[in-house]
Design a protein around this motif. Structure first.
Motif, PDB file in Angstrom:
ATOM      1  N   LEU A 191       0.882  -1.174  -0.119  1.00  0.00           N
ATOM      2  CA  LEU A 191       0.004   0.022  -0.153  1.00  0.00           C
ATOM      3  C   LEU A 191       0.918   1.149  -0.206  1.00  0.00           C
ATOM      4  O   LEU A 191       0.494   2.145  -0.701  1.00  0.00           O
ATOM      5  CB  LEU A 191      -1.096   0.042   1.120  1.00  0.00           C
ATOM      6  CG  LEU A 191      -1.812   1.359   1.391  1.00  0.00           C
ATOM      7  CD1 LEU A 191      -2.602   1.356  -0.022  1.00  0.00           C
ATOM      8  CD2 LEU A 191      -2.781   1.403   2.757  1.00  0.00           C
ATOM      9  N   THR A 192       1.894   1.329   0.785  1.00  0.00           N
ATOM     10  CA  THR A 192       2.835   2.588   0.741  1.00  0.00           C
ATOM     11  C   THR A 192       3.417   2.566  -0.741  1.00  0.00           C
ATOM     12  O   THR A 192       3.580   3.678  -1.122  1.00  0.00           O
ATOM     13  CB  THR A 192       3.947   1.964   1.825  1.00  0.00           C
ATOM     14  OG1 THR A 192       3.535   1.928   3.104  1.00  0.00           O
ATOM     15  CG2 THR A 192       5.037   3.281   1.756  1.00  0.00           C
ATOM     16  N   LEU A 193       3.918   1.466  -1.273  1.00  0.00           N
ATOM     17  CA  LEU A 193       4.267   1.553  -2.700  1.00  0.00           C
ATOM     18  C   LEU A 193       3.160   2.369  -3.390  1.00  0.00           C
ATOM     19  O   LEU A 193       3.640   3.110  -4.439  1.00  0.00           O
ATOM     20  CB  LEU A 193       4.900   0.458  -3.277  1.00  0.00           C
ATOM     21  CG  LEU A 193       5.242   0.162  -4.621  1.00  0.00           C
ATOM     22  CD1 LEU A 193       6.708   1.303  -4.672  1.00  0.00           C
ATOM     23  CD2 LEU A 193       5.814  -1.022  -5.056  1.00  0.00           C
ATOM     24  N   ILE A 194       1.987   1.862  -3.432  1.00  0.00           N
ATOM     25  CA  ILE A 194       0.871   2.455  -4.459  1.00  0.00           C
ATOM     26  C   ILE A 194       0.741   4.147  -4.091  1.00  0.00           C
ATOM     27  O   ILE A 194       0.607   4.841  -5.062  1.00  0.00           O
ATOM     28  CB  ILE A 194      -0.469   1.703  -4.227  1.00  0.00           C
ATOM     29  CG1 ILE A 194      -0.387   0.097  -4.718  1.00  0.00           C
ATOM     30  CG2 ILE A 194      -1.723   2.329  -4.555  1.00  0.00           C
ATOM     31  CD1 ILE A 194      -1.458  -0.763  -4.118  1.00  0.00           C
ATOM     32  N   LEU A 195       0.587   4.177  -2.828  1.00  0.00           N
ATOM     33  CA  LEU A 195       0.395   5.528  -2.523  1.00  0.00           C
ATOM     34  C   LEU A 195       1.775   6.455  -2.913  1.00  0.00           C
ATOM     35  O   LEU A 195       1.293   7.689  -3.383  1.00  0.00           O
ATOM     36  CB  LEU A 195       0.480   5.773  -0.957  1.00  0.00           C
ATOM     37  CG  LEU A 195      -1.113   5.252  -0.338  1.00  0.00           C
ATOM     38  CD1 LEU A 195      -0.784   5.569   1.269  1.00  0.00           C
ATOM     39  CD2 LEU A 195      -2.104   5.888  -0.674  1.00  0.00           C
ATOM     40  N   CYS A 196       2.719   6.070  -2.848  1.00  0.00           N
ATOM     41  CA  CYS A 196       4.141   6.801  -3.538  1.00  0.00           C
ATOM     42  C   CYS A 196       3.848   6.983  -4.877  1.00  0.00           C
ATOM     43  O   CYS A 196       4.299   8.011  -5.574  1.00  0.00           O
ATOM     44  CB  CYS A 196       5.366   6.028  -3.286  1.00  0.00           C
ATOM     45  SG  CYS A 196       5.844   6.166  -1.294  1.00  0.00           S
ATOM     46  N   GLU A 197       3.238   5.967  -5.618  1.00  0.00           N
ATOM     47  CA  GLU A 197       3.114   5.885  -7.072  1.00  0.00           C
ATOM     48  C   GLU A 197       1.792   7.079  -7.407  1.00  0.00           C
ATOM     49  O   GLU A 197       1.972   7.838  -8.317  1.00  0.00           O
ATOM     50  CB  GLU A 197       2.934   4.524  -7.696  1.00  0.00           C
ATOM     51  CG  GLU A 197       4.098   3.848  -7.643  1.00  0.00           C
ATOM     52  CD  GLU A 197       3.780   2.405  -7.994  1.00  0.00           C
ATOM     53  OE1 GLU A 197       2.478   2.064  -8.333  1.00  0.00           O
ATOM     54  OE2 GLU A 197       4.484   1.414  -8.005  1.00  0.00           O
ATOM     55  N   ILE A 198       1.129   6.935  -6.730  1.00  0.00           N
ATOM     56  CA  ILE A 198      -0.310   7.943  -7.041  1.00  0.00           C
ATOM     57  C   ILE A 198       0.096   9.342  -6.601  1.00  0.00           C
ATOM     58  O   ILE A 198      -0.136  10.247  -7.445  1.00  0.00           O
ATOM     59  CB  ILE A 198      -1.537   7.559  -6.020  1.00  0.00           C
ATOM     60  CG1 ILE A 198      -2.002   6.061  -6.695  1.00  0.00           C
ATOM     61  CG2 ILE A 198      -2.657   8.294  -6.024  1.00  0.00           C
ATOM     62  CD1 ILE A 198      -3.143   5.524  -5.765  1.00  0.00           C
ATOM     63  N   LEU A 199       0.820   9.473  -5.576  1.00  0.00           N
ATOM     64  CA  LEU A 199       1.059  10.899  -5.136  1.00  0.00           C
ATOM     65  C   LEU A 199       2.527  11.407  -5.803  1.00  0.00           C
ATOM     66  O   LEU A 199       2.820  12.561  -5.463  1.00  0.00           O
ATOM     67  CB  LEU A 199       1.147  10.901  -3.637  1.00  0.00           C
ATOM     68  CG  LEU A 199      -0.057  10.653  -2.868  1.00  0.00           C
ATOM     69  CD1 LEU A 199       0.180  10.640  -1.271  1.00  0.00           C
ATOM     70  CD2 LEU A 199      -1.210  11.621  -3.151  1.00  0.00           C
ATOM     71  N   HIS A 200       2.954  10.544  -6.826  1.00  0.00           N
ATOM     72  CA  HIS A 200       4.346  10.915  -7.396  1.00  0.00           C
ATOM     73  C   HIS A 200       5.394  11.391  -6.481  1.00  0.00           C
ATOM     74  O   HIS A 200       6.018  12.313  -6.635  1.00  0.00           O
ATOM     75  CB  HIS A 200       3.925  12.112  -8.527  1.00  0.00           C
ATOM     76  CG  HIS A 200       2.877  11.945  -9.276  1.00  0.00           C
ATOM     77  ND1 HIS A 200       3.002  10.883 -10.231  1.00  0.00           N
ATOM     78  CD2 HIS A 200       1.719  12.467  -9.209  1.00  0.00           C
ATOM     79  CE1 HIS A 200       1.862  10.903 -11.055  1.00  0.00           C
ATOM     80  NE2 HIS A 200       0.861  11.757 -10.434  1.00  0.00           N
ATOM     81  N   ILE A 201       5.462  10.764  -5.390  1.00  0.00           N
ATOM     82  CA  ILE A 201       6.643  11.021  -4.364  1.00  0.00           C
ATOM     83  C   ILE A 201       7.991  10.509  -5.132  1.00  0.00           C
ATOM     84  O   ILE A 201       8.205   9.429  -5.785  1.00  0.00           O
ATOM     85  CB  ILE A 201       6.436  10.284  -3.050  1.00  0.00           C
ATOM     86  CG1 ILE A 201       5.015  10.837  -2.353  1.00  0.00           C
ATOM     87  CG2 ILE A 201       7.793  10.219  -2.457  1.00  0.00           C
ATOM     88  CD1 ILE A 201       4.932  10.142  -1.045  1.00  0.00           C
ATOM     89  N   GLY A 202       9.013  11.429  -5.203  1.00  0.00           N
ATOM     90  CA  GLY A 202      10.371  11.098  -6.010  1.00  0.00           C
ATOM     91  C   GLY A 202      10.420  11.689  -7.070  1.00  0.00           C
ATOM     92  O   GLY A 202      11.451  11.422  -7.649  1.00  0.00           O
TER      93      GLY A 202
END
Length: 719
Positions: free
Chosen positions: A408-419
């Motif tokens: 889920l953390t990975l999914i949220l990072c992708e959705i919110l364009h972190i990095g």
């Protein structure tokens, strides 16, 4: 017979004289043209004069730009740039305040012209401006004109920002830090500092030291929207130029000062509509804040780190220690290790004997551990309920907490364009981000409970893990697309979008797809396409007639200069021109530059555009390439360059320009709009055939009857 291509028919005006109508030969030297014009009006010293446009930015005509003169242009005979520069250079040194103020006002206006700017700078004019600022005590209109002239002169990049003296910079800083200063002078001072910050590290450090975050926050709280905007621009410039450690400290200080809550209440939900520029700065602030998670996201767990092991053990202890019959310290080492492995398995770790291995994958790295610890500490009841509910199940339907949290953390990072780097033009921010301090962690807390809820609704087993997380990703993205204004509203909507709702949406989309794949329906689609494509063409041209506000973007910074472009109602001329901030739909008469549609030759997009090639020396921002397009016109010699504010505008403008050029519309938006219109039209046409299966082939036509005697003969109708 049409005139030769190198001859342009123009009018030339002069105050107090009858205008001249001349045939300008483009091959004839400009000095000779000026000599002829001056002779016609009996003016001596032709070298002291120049030609200038009467409309738009009133640019001086030079040998390099004379090719842009069109048939029917109206020019003005005026003082030459070098004479004007000499006059204003003397004027700004005058002891008469009125003369000095008028000269500075004229200088601010003329400095937009590159020819004049070069002449003024060559006379060491900037040094005189520096002395006015450094030695003067004026804080009103004269100062505003001086700073405006300085900004316009620096815009041409003849002089490096790094050459500015510390005295001059500190004086500009003082205008920002003082209260009794003209508002327009403060705005210009903030803009000057914003320009300095990205150019060099010493300038960044000087501005960061002299203009405190507290002072910028004070400017953000004023009612003057323009001053608020410029303060936000400088804050963003400082954040972008800072190192990771400095950025982290700055964001922590801003968090302590409750900047998010202030923005949420006083800017996002203010009575005034949010402008494009402020929307962009809020997007950047959101992006910078979320990217603070990147370091933890890209760091794998170190099994030898005492701090990280303690965090991992705290997850186990919070969930299970209270239910242990005896403290683990009373057991032997082997028994204690076995008990810990069993409890980590119940927590949902794949590698229960060494759970640190599960967190070696980066991303999401340590960010997943941080989220799990935050969830366990801030919502201990929900955490315990999640873990104990699933660890006590014996029917293979348990939802693994740790494995789900990592994914889920990975999914949220992708959705919110972190990095990912900040876009230069994007304006899409989440209002709810500014309503919450620990946004990412709180969002995780809502979504991990959603995972458990969806898992139960799907009656999933371990083999269904990927399917469940796909559904959860869909639930989150669909809800975020609705732009909820708070996390509470997000929580309500995402929980309402349960698995059965997702199935219904998918079923509707699948049925729609199946319906449209039937052979008769495909044939009907093809027949409807030309009519609907014409409708889309008309809509694109109407959008061009309404016009759009574009922003000029330089390689140095996101510009605050605006220009507007719109198509004439008869679709024959493109009108464009510079506009001020706050003007949303200027009348077509105020847009003084024109391009006849008949002169347009070609449309260029992306990397083919000249203004993207000019910037290719540095690392080119991807989204600028995606939004850039250019019109090539007038024998393919000139280009009008655009950077669309959004992808939607890019699609509509490129489609509309292709229609004007007699070409096919090629944007992805055309296909989307066509699909929507076809879907609506097909549903209307097939309304009477609901629940009736449509055969792939038409039914056979029956053979004609052996005789037609069954036909009624109307000639024998009763009288």
């Amino acid at each position: 017979m049409p005139p030769p291509k190198d001859v342009v028919k123009i009018a030339i005006q002069m105050v107090g004289a009858i205008p001249q109508l001349i045939d300008l030969q483009q091959t004839k030297p400009l000095a000779s043209v000026l000599k002829d014009v001056c002779d016609a009006w009996s003016l001596p010293n032709a070298e002291h004069y120049a030609l200038q446009y009467t409309d738009g930015r009133q640019t001086y005509i030079t040998e390099s730009n004379r090719g842009e003169i069109k048939n029917g242009s109206i020019l003005r005979l005026t003082t030459s740039p070098d004479q004007e520069a000499e006059r204003l250079y003397s004027g700004i040194q005058s002891n008469n305040l009125d003369v000095k103020t008028d000269s500075l006002k004229k200088l601010a206006s003329l400095s937009q012209d590159v020819t004049f700017a070069q002449e003024f700078i060559n006379r060491n004019g900037l040094k005189q401006i520096f002395s006015i600022v450094e030695e003067g005590n004026d804080t009103g209109e004269m100062l505003a004109h001086t700073l405006k002239a300085f900004m316009e002169l620096m815009e041409h990049d003849f002089v490096s920002w790094e050459t500015l003296s510390a005295t001059f910079i500190k004086k500009i800083v003082s205008y920002v830090n003082m209260n009794a200063v003209d508002a327009s002078a403060q705005q210009l001072s903030l803009t000057i500092l914003e320009n300095m910050v990205p150019t060099s590290r010493p300038l960044f450090e000087l501005v960061k030291k002299e203009v405190t975050l507290d002072r910028l926050l004070t400017h953000l709280q004023v009612t003057n929207a323009q001053l608020q905007l410029k303060a936000m621009a400088l804050l963003i410039a400082l954040l972008l130029a800072a190192t990771d450690a400095e950025r982290r400290d700055m964001m922590e200080y801003l968090r302590e000062k409750n900047i998010r809550q202030f923005i949420h209440k006083n800017i996002i939900h203010s009575s005034e509509p949010l402008g494009d520029e402020m929307a962009h700065y809020l997007y950047v602030l959101q992006s910078v804040s979320l990217n603070l998670c990147e370091r933890r996201m890209r760091t794998s767990m170190d099994p030898y780190s005492q701090e990280q092991r303690e965090l991992l053990q705290s997850l186990r202890q919070t969930a299970f220690e209270s239910e242990s019959e005896a403290p683990a310290s009373n057991f032997s080492t082997e028994r204690r290790r076995s008990l810990c492995a069993k409890e980590f398995r119940k927590l949902g770790f794949v590698n229960n004997s060494n759970p640190a291995e599960d967190l070696r994958r980066a991303p999401p790295g340590l960010l997943a551990l941080d989220n799990m610890v935050y969830f366990s500490r801030h919502t201990p009841n929900a955490y315990s309920r999640f873990v104990l509910e699933n660890s006590s199940r014996e029917d293979k339907h348990e939802c693994p907490f740790a494995r789900s949290s990592i994914q889920l953390t990975l999914i949220l990072c992708e959705i919110l364009h972190i990095g990912e780097p900040c876009s230069e033009t994007a304006q899409a921010f989440y209002p709810m981000f500014f309503g919450q301090d620990h946004f990412f962690e709180e969002l995780f807390c809502i979504c991990i409970q959603l995972v458990n809820k969806t898992w139960k609704e799907m009656r999933a087993t371990q083999e269904d893990f990927d399917k469940v997380l796909q559904v959860v990703r869909e639930q989150i993205t669909r809800t975020l697309a609705l732009k909820p204004t708070s996390l509470e509203l997000f929580k309500t909507r995402v929980n309402a979008l349960n698995y059965s709702e997702i199935l219904k949406l998918r079923q509707t989309e699948r049925l729609h797809q199946e319906e449209t794949l039937a052979v008769p329906v495909l044939e009907l689609r093809e027949r409807l396409k030309p009519e609907l494509l014409e409708l889309i063409r008309q809509q694109r041209l109407l959008h061009l007639c309404e016009g759009t506000l574009f922003r000029k973007i330089s390689s140095r910074r996101r510009q605050d200069k605006l220009w507007y472009c719109r198509l004439s109602p008869n679709h024959k001329v493109l009108h464009y021109g510079d506009v001020e901030e706050g003007v949303h739909s200027p009348p077509i008469e105020s847009l003084l530059e024109k391009i006849p549609v008949a002169d347009m030759k070609m449309l260029l997009v992306g990397k083919e555009c000249p203004h993207t090639k000019e910037k290719s020396s540095g690392k080119q921002n991807k989204d600028v390439l995606e939004l850039a397009f250019s019109i090539v016109y007038d024998m393919e010699e000139y280009c009008l360059n655009f950077v669309a504010p959004t992808r939607y505008e890019f699609c509509l403008w490129t489609d509309g320009l292709n229609v004007l050029l007699g070409k096919e519309m090629t944007s992805e938006r055309t296909q989307t709009d066509l699909d929507v219109l076809l879907s609506m039209e097909l549903k209307l046409r097939l309304l009477d055939l609901e629940n009736i299966s449509i055969p792939d082939t038409p039914p056979p036509v029956p053979k004609p009857p052996s005789n037609l005697n069954f036909c009624y003969d109307f000639s024998y109708a009763e009288q």
